[in-house]
Design a protein around this motif. Sequence first.
Motif, PDB file in Angstrom:
ATOM      1  N   LEU A 114      -3.141  51.594  23.300  1.00  0.00           N
ATOM      2  CA  LEU A 114      -3.486  51.605  21.881  1.00  0.00           C
ATOM      3  C   LEU A 114      -4.848  52.270  21.732  1.00  0.00           C
ATOM      4  O   LEU A 114      -5.819  51.831  22.353  1.00  0.00           O
ATOM      5  CB  LEU A 114      -3.532  50.181  21.312  1.00  0.00           C
ATOM      6  N   GLY A 115      -4.911  53.345  20.942  1.00  0.00           N
ATOM      7  CA  GLY A 115      -6.172  54.050  20.745  1.00  0.00           C
ATOM      8  C   GLY A 115      -6.764  54.580  22.030  1.00  0.00           C
ATOM      9  O   GLY A 115      -7.987  54.657  22.176  1.00  0.00           O
ATOM     10  N   GLY A 116      -5.913  54.952  22.999  1.00  0.00           N
ATOM     11  CA  GLY A 116      -6.390  55.497  24.264  1.00  0.00           C
ATOM     12  C   GLY A 116      -6.783  54.480  25.307  1.00  0.00           C
ATOM     13  O   GLY A 116      -7.266  54.849  26.374  1.00  0.00           O
ATOM     14  N   SER A 117      -6.559  53.180  25.033  1.00  0.00           N
ATOM     15  CA  SER A 117      -6.917  52.115  25.985  1.00  0.00           C
ATOM     16  C   SER A 117      -5.666  51.377  26.454  1.00  0.00           C
ATOM     17  O   SER A 117      -4.772  51.075  25.655  1.00  0.00           O
ATOM     18  CB  SER A 117      -7.882  51.121  25.336  1.00  0.00           C
ATOM     19  N   ASN A 147       0.342  52.754  20.277  1.00  0.00           N
ATOM     20  CA  ASN A 147       0.719  54.122  19.908  1.00  0.00           C
ATOM     21  C   ASN A 147       0.694  55.050  21.128  1.00  0.00           C
ATOM     22  O   ASN A 147       0.494  56.249  21.006  1.00  0.00           O
ATOM     23  CB  ASN A 147      -0.184  54.670  18.802  1.00  0.00           C
ATOM     24  N   GLY A 148       0.910  54.448  22.298  1.00  0.00           N
ATOM     25  CA  GLY A 148       0.970  55.237  23.517  1.00  0.00           C
ATOM     26  C   GLY A 148       1.365  54.378  24.703  1.00  0.00           C
ATOM     27  O   GLY A 148       1.552  53.160  24.580  1.00  0.00           O
ATOM     28  N   ILE A 151      11.980  53.773  25.014  1.00  0.00           N
ATOM     29  CA  ILE A 151      10.660  53.167  24.819  1.00  0.00           C
ATOM     30  C   ILE A 151      10.531  52.763  23.351  1.00  0.00           C
ATOM     31  O   ILE A 151      10.667  53.600  22.458  1.00  0.00           O
ATOM     32  CB  ILE A 151       9.568  54.163  25.229  1.00  0.00           C
ATOM     33  N   TYR A 152      10.264  51.503  23.096  1.00  0.00           N
ATOM     34  CA  TYR A 152      10.314  50.941  21.739  1.00  0.00           C
ATOM     35  C   TYR A 152       8.982  50.276  21.409  1.00  0.00           C
ATOM     36  O   TYR A 152       8.808  49.068  21.597  1.00  0.00           O
ATOM     37  CB  TYR A 152      11.467  49.942  21.672  1.00  0.00           C
ATOM     38  N   PRO A 153       8.003  51.041  20.914  1.00  0.00           N
ATOM     39  CA  PRO A 153       6.727  50.426  20.532  1.00  0.00           C
ATOM     40  C   PRO A 153       6.843  49.684  19.208  1.00  0.00           C
ATOM     41  O   PRO A 153       7.474  50.171  18.269  1.00  0.00           O
ATOM     42  CB  PRO A 153       5.786  51.633  20.415  1.00  0.00           C
ATOM     43  N   ASP A 166      -0.447  59.490  24.305  1.00  0.00           N
ATOM     44  CA  ASP A 166      -1.189  58.839  23.220  1.00  0.00           C
ATOM     45  C   ASP A 166      -0.829  59.454  21.866  1.00  0.00           C
ATOM     46  O   ASP A 166      -0.210  60.518  21.797  1.00  0.00           O
ATOM     47  CB  ASP A 166      -2.686  58.959  23.454  1.00  0.00           C
ATOM     48  N   SER A 167      -1.254  58.772  20.813  1.00  0.00           N
ATOM     49  CA  SER A 167      -1.087  59.233  19.428  1.00  0.00           C
ATOM     50  C   SER A 167       0.372  59.427  19.056  1.00  0.00           C
ATOM     51  O   SER A 167       0.732  60.363  18.337  1.00  0.00           O
ATOM     52  CB  SER A 167      -1.867  60.527  19.189  1.00  0.00           C
ATOM     53  N   LEU A 168       1.245  58.533  19.522  1.00  0.00           N
ATOM     54  CA  LEU A 168       2.643  58.583  19.117  1.00  0.00           C
ATOM     55  C   LEU A 168       2.777  58.267  17.630  1.00  0.00           C
ATOM     56  O   LEU A 168       2.109  57.374  17.108  1.00  0.00           O
ATOM     57  CB  LEU A 168       3.468  57.574  19.928  1.00  0.00           C
ATOM     58  N   ASP A 169       3.652  58.981  16.958  1.00  0.00           N
ATOM     59  CA  ASP A 169       3.887  58.787  15.528  1.00  0.00           C
ATOM     60  C   ASP A 169       4.952  57.703  15.347  1.00  0.00           C
ATOM     61  O   ASP A 169       6.144  57.985  15.216  1.00  0.00           O
ATOM     62  CB  ASP A 169       4.335  60.100  14.896  1.00  0.00           C
ATOM     63  N   THR A 170       4.524  56.447  15.331  1.00  0.00           N
ATOM     64  CA  THR A 170       5.466  55.336  15.214  1.00  0.00           C
ATOM     65  C   THR A 170       5.891  55.079  13.767  1.00  0.00           C
ATOM     66  O   THR A 170       6.753  54.238  13.522  1.00  0.00           O
ATOM     67  CB  THR A 170       4.861  54.049  15.808  1.00  0.00           C
ATOM     68  N   THR A 171       5.294  55.787  12.829  1.00  0.00           N
ATOM     69  CA  THR A 171       5.757  55.713  11.440  1.00  0.00           C
ATOM     70  C   THR A 171       7.030  56.527  11.261  1.00  0.00           C
ATOM     71  O   THR A 171       7.986  56.082  10.609  1.00  0.00           O
ATOM     72  CB  THR A 171       4.675  56.230  10.481  1.00  0.00           C
TER      73      THR A 171
END
Length: 239
Positions: A118-121, A216-217, A170-172, A87-92
């Motif tokens: 997304l957001g832990g879900s 983001n995860g 992996i490409y979010p 979780d909390s991947l820095d996609t910026t």
Amino acid sequence: MSLELSGTTPAIKGVAGSVSAPAITGDDVDTGISFPSANTIKFSTNGVERIQITDAGISGTGISAASDFVKIATATWTSAVASVDIDSLDTTTYKYFVMLWNSVPATDNTELTFRWRLGGSDATGSSYDWALGTNYGHSTTGLAANDDKGKLVYSMGNNAWEGCQLELVIYPKSSAEAGYQGNSVIWNGFYETTATSPRSLQGALFYDGGTSYYPNGFKIYSSSGDLATGDYALYGVKR
């Protein structure tokens, strides 16, 4: 098993003030090492800056590209876990993530699966399209449209030397991507159904969560039962 990632972790922190080392001279060498400002280290030869290390990363002659591929996390488990949640991947900062993965399922003949988060879900909607092919004397292929998860590996054995070994790109999707780009995964690897049945594989998946679904995860888990043992290394590729 849960991993929380936030921001970037600099390789060197807390270098404050200014410290200068005397120059080292030889027949044709004039080398200087200096710490000119807070959180910065510079190395130079013959008066030319070669390497600079800051909180933002490493730059310098011939190595600037190296800082664009960053190790983010590693983990190993020897007791069963229900899943690996990232979780909390820095996609910026990072456009792609590369994961090297090994695991053995706790339950025989189970599959390895993937969901975005997304957001832990988890994203559980029936919007995963995936295709997976294997090779073991003959080819086996499978695919699904509008599944509620992506399938990474077919049924695996759960004994020593079985399980799977994978490399995943992996490409979010983020707001920087246009249209339906992103939310995809491409992978290749190796798995065993028994100790004498090695199989190579290649696969890809896409999640159609809409043009503004920005995960983001992600989660990797068995179709049934736990992940008995495993390890991974996760890298980020900067934009």
